[in-house]
Design a protein around this motif. Structure first.
Motif, PDB file in Angstrom:
ATOM      1  N   ASN A 216       0.619  -1.099  -0.428  1.00  0.00           N
ATOM      2  CA  ASN A 216      -0.237  -0.212   0.018  1.00  0.00           C
ATOM      3  C   ASN A 216       0.583   1.283   0.082  1.00  0.00           C
ATOM      4  O   ASN A 216       1.470   1.459   0.604  1.00  0.00           O
ATOM      5  CB  ASN A 216      -0.710  -0.214   0.878  1.00  0.00           C
ATOM      6  N   PRO A 217       0.984   2.348  -1.134  1.00  0.00           N
ATOM      7  CA  PRO A 217       1.660   3.500  -1.087  1.00  0.00           C
ATOM      8  C   PRO A 217       1.705   4.028  -0.050  1.00  0.00           C
ATOM      9  O   PRO A 217       2.597   4.924   0.313  1.00  0.00           O
ATOM     10  CB  PRO A 217       1.442   3.720  -2.445  1.00  0.00           C
ATOM     11  N   GLN A 218       0.712   4.384   0.903  1.00  0.00           N
ATOM     12  CA  GLN A 218      -0.119   5.042   1.847  1.00  0.00           C
ATOM     13  C   GLN A 218       0.506   4.474   2.841  1.00  0.00           C
ATOM     14  O   GLN A 218       0.859   5.509   4.212  1.00  0.00           O
ATOM     15  CB  GLN A 218      -1.242   5.171   1.872  1.00  0.00           C
ATOM     16  N   ASN A 219       1.873   3.090   2.776  1.00  0.00           N
ATOM     17  CA  ASN A 219       1.717   2.460   4.521  1.00  0.00           C
ATOM     18  C   ASN A 219       3.701   3.267   4.500  1.00  0.00           C
ATOM     19  O   ASN A 219       4.292   3.085   3.503  1.00  0.00           O
ATOM     20  CB  ASN A 219       1.630   0.795   4.347  1.00  0.00           C
ATOM     21  N   GLU A 220       3.917   3.294   5.801  1.00  0.00           N
ATOM     22  CA  GLU A 220       5.172   4.204   5.531  1.00  0.00           C
ATOM     23  C   GLU A 220       6.065   2.427   5.721  1.00  0.00           C
ATOM     24  O   GLU A 220       7.363   2.977   5.153  1.00  0.00           O
ATOM     25  CB  GLU A 220       5.321   4.688   7.564  1.00  0.00           C
ATOM     26  N   LEU A 221       6.266   1.669   4.579  1.00  0.00           N
ATOM     27  CA  LEU A 221       6.995   0.361   5.056  1.00  0.00           C
ATOM     28  C   LEU A 221       7.084   0.110   3.004  1.00  0.00           C
ATOM     29  O   LEU A 221       7.878  -0.682   2.964  1.00  0.00           O
ATOM     30  CB  LEU A 221       6.434  -0.560   5.418  1.00  0.00           C
ATOM     31  N   TYR A 222       5.886   1.135   2.836  1.00  0.00           N
ATOM     32  CA  TYR A 222       5.954   0.671   0.564  1.00  0.00           C
ATOM     33  C   TYR A 222       7.131   1.030  -0.151  1.00  0.00           C
ATOM     34  O   TYR A 222       7.979   2.479   1.110  1.00  0.00           O
ATOM     35  CB  TYR A 222       4.621   1.633   0.317  1.00  0.00           C
ATOM     36  N   ASP A 223       7.573   0.536  -0.608  1.00  0.00           N
ATOM     37  CA  ASP A 223       8.679   1.083  -1.460  1.00  0.00           C
ATOM     38  C   ASP A 223       8.764   0.575  -2.726  1.00  0.00           C
ATOM     39  O   ASP A 223       9.263  -0.520  -3.055  1.00  0.00           O
ATOM     40  CB  ASP A 223      10.216   0.690  -0.654  1.00  0.00           C
ATOM     41  N   ALA A 224       8.668   1.458  -3.525  1.00  0.00           N
ATOM     42  CA  ALA A 224       8.430   1.199  -5.369  1.00  0.00           C
ATOM     43  C   ALA A 224       9.264   0.330  -5.320  1.00  0.00           C
ATOM     44  O   ALA A 224       9.269  -0.757  -6.247  1.00  0.00           O
ATOM     45  CB  ALA A 224       7.781   2.111  -6.030  1.00  0.00           C
ATOM     46  N   ASN A 225      11.105   0.495  -5.270  1.00  0.00           N
ATOM     47  CA  ASN A 225      12.462  -0.278  -5.865  1.00  0.00           C
ATOM     48  C   ASN A 225      12.289  -0.877  -5.395  1.00  0.00           C
ATOM     49  O   ASN A 225      12.504  -2.384  -6.079  1.00  0.00           O
ATOM     50  CB  ASN A 225      12.970   0.433  -5.918  1.00  0.00           C
TER      51      ASN A 225
END
Length: 230
Positions: A216-225
């Motif tokens: 989830n992009p809203q989660n602080e643990l999100y990382d696209a790379n």
């Protein structure tokens, strides 16, 4: 290590100056409210005046054991070269600083003119009323589970690791200390600002078995790379 990258041994004086400003701002931020920005500036300015004046009053009256503790603790925190301590480093002395604020208000109340007393009273009332917004939010979110060991996703992850892993695996996760505390696994930290090549090298170097990342992009643990690498 991740921890060492935030340690600053370059200049002792610069470290003290940086930490003094950093923790002062953190302390004043605790009094910010859901009000226009200029009002928060006024609130924090008054709080700073009250706590400094209260500290002077306490010193003139004679230092007690708790005052010496506050001074020594703040000196230690200011000198400590770690620059990402956060508000938790202020928790041991926060109640004592609140007492300084009260002492400052009491002393000023004795000296200022009656008209200013009215202004100070109005300011205090406005400050207390502004907290009602946050109190309503807290009440409305009473049943909300914050991200942490009680979170459903974390519980599922912990149960999977407990039931399917031998304990010798290596994990890549943003919150290594908390994860190791509750799961007991070896964890390699990542800070969420790495390139795909950096992650790829880390996976090979540390022989990582599992990667934990939010989708989830809203989660602080999100990382696209990191997700693209997976």
């Amino acid at each position: 290590s991740w921890y060492e990258q935030w340690m600053d041994f370059s200049s002792f004086g610069a470290t003290i100056a940086h930490n003094a400003i950093y923790y002062s701002q953190l302390f004043l931020t605790a009094f910010e409210q859901e009000v226009p920005h200029y009002m928060n500036i006024i609130i924090k300015t008054f709080i700073a005046i009250f706590v400094l004046f209260g500290a002077v009053v306490k010193i003139k009256r004679g230092l007690k054991v708790e005052d010496i503790f506050v001074l020594l603790y703040l000196l230690l925190v200011f000198c400590y070269p770690y620059t990402k301590g956060g508000f938790r480093f202020l928790l041991p002395v926060f109640p004592f600083l609140l007492v300084h604020i009260i002492s400052g208000v009491e002393k000023l109340n004795e000296r200022i003119m009656p008209t200013l007393k009215i202004g100070a009273t109005v300011f205090a009332i406005v400050l207390l009323l502004s907290y009602s917004i946050n109190i309503k939010q807290i009440i409305a979110q009473t049943n909300k589970t914050e991200a942490g060991p009680q979170d459903e996703a974390f519980t599922e992850c912990r149960n999977y690791i407990t039931n399917n892993c031998s304990g010798n695996e290596t994990f890549l996760f943003m919150k290594p200390w908390a994860f190791h505390l509750f799961v007991g696994a070896e964890v390699i930290p990542w800070d969420g600002h790495n390139t795909m090549d950096t992650y790829f090298d880390a996976l090979k170097t540390y022989d990582v078995d599992y990667i934990l990342v939010a989708v989830n992009p809203q989660n602080e643990l999100y990382d696209a790379n990191l997700l693209n690498l997976i």
